[in-house]
Design an enzyme around this catalytic site. Sequence first.
Site, PDB file in Angstrom:
ATOM      1  CB  SER A   3      -0.934   0.005   1.211  1.00 53.06           C
ATOM      2  OG  SER A   3      -1.832  -1.076   1.161  1.00 53.06           O
ATOM      3  CD  GLU A   4       0.021   4.059   2.070  1.00 56.71           C
ATOM      4  OE1 GLU A   4      -0.923   4.811   1.823  1.00 56.71           O
ATOM      5  OE2 GLU A   4      -0.085   3.036   2.759  1.00 56.71           O
ATOM      6  CB  THR A   5       7.400   1.959  -0.281  1.00 55.08           C
ATOM      7  OG1 THR A   5       6.904   0.671  -0.665  1.00 55.08           O
ATOM      8  CG2 THR A   5       8.883   1.854   0.015  1.00 55.08           C
ATOM      9  CG  HIS A  56      -0.111   1.848   6.837  1.00 56.01           C
ATOM     10  ND1 HIS A  56      -0.267   2.253   5.533  1.00 56.01           N
ATOM     11  CD2 HIS A  56       0.710   0.771   6.802  1.00 56.01           C
ATOM     12  CE1 HIS A  56       0.432   1.457   4.748  1.00 56.01           C
ATOM     13  NE2 HIS A  56       1.032   0.546   5.484  1.00 56.01           N
TER      14      HIS A  56
END
Length: 303
Positions: free
Chosen positions: A45-47, A76
């Site tokens: 979803s995210e880095t 998050h």
Amino acid sequence: MVRRYCIYDVFTDSRLAGNPLCVVFDGEGLTDLEMQAIARETNLSETVFVMPAANPTHTARIRIFTPARELPFAGHPTVGTAVALAEREGANGATELVSVLEENVGPVRCAVRLREGEATFAEFDLPRTSTRIDLAFDRQVLAEALSLKPQQIGFENHVPSLWSAGVPFIMIPLQNIGAVERVDFDPQFWERIAPFAEGGLASAYVYCRGGIHHGAKFHARMFSADMGIGEDPATGSAVAALSGAIHHFDALPDGHHPLMVEQGVEMGRPSYIHLHIDVADGEIVRARIGGQAVRVASGSLEL
């Protein structure tokens, strides 16, 4: 150059639940294109890419990428990075730390609680309170995008509305958990109907009262047509935006309001997002989001 990274599951105390996050500790020197390519490679979803802070009194500068684009702020990644940096310092026993992460939305103050034998907990003050963007929405059109009936949209005095605390979301209240479970999101249709706001296409955040977990006050799912992630197991920036809708539609009285939002249940990755809203003179004066995070992997990128 070898760049170290860790993967954390966020908004959970259990591995292989919550929302996975890749934290690249050695982000300095990477170009925008390289960071975006790495985010596509991890396909989470995210880095997050960690760099030295511009202000020496702050902990770090971070940049947040989905597989498709950079975000100015996200929940998050903020929680997960605060936990990752605190644990990386090797703190032992019961410890409470304060850190400030420089994000594109501005500095974000985080409090981290480490306890022996427990998943580390972090919470942060919202860098911006949630504000409503004045747009009206057709329930029939939204229902088509979600493969629902129009009468399933809305409960009590909650109606579809657009809110942002840094990232815009169309908040879509649904009658009950059954309606939330039955959502079948159409990203192509959504791209045609959703507005652009604050530099991005607004994502869909569907929610209802109650939850599977006995402590949950709201049950939610998040869908995006342009972040490259489809459905997200836990979305702190959406809960940040939701705080404004809750305050507005529920007319929260002055005082402190602790709430828990569950998300990701339908994906088999239950996530529990703690939201605290402080209201004074009828306005939100402070809001915080928090949750636990656990490390599931570590390694190095050979780039």
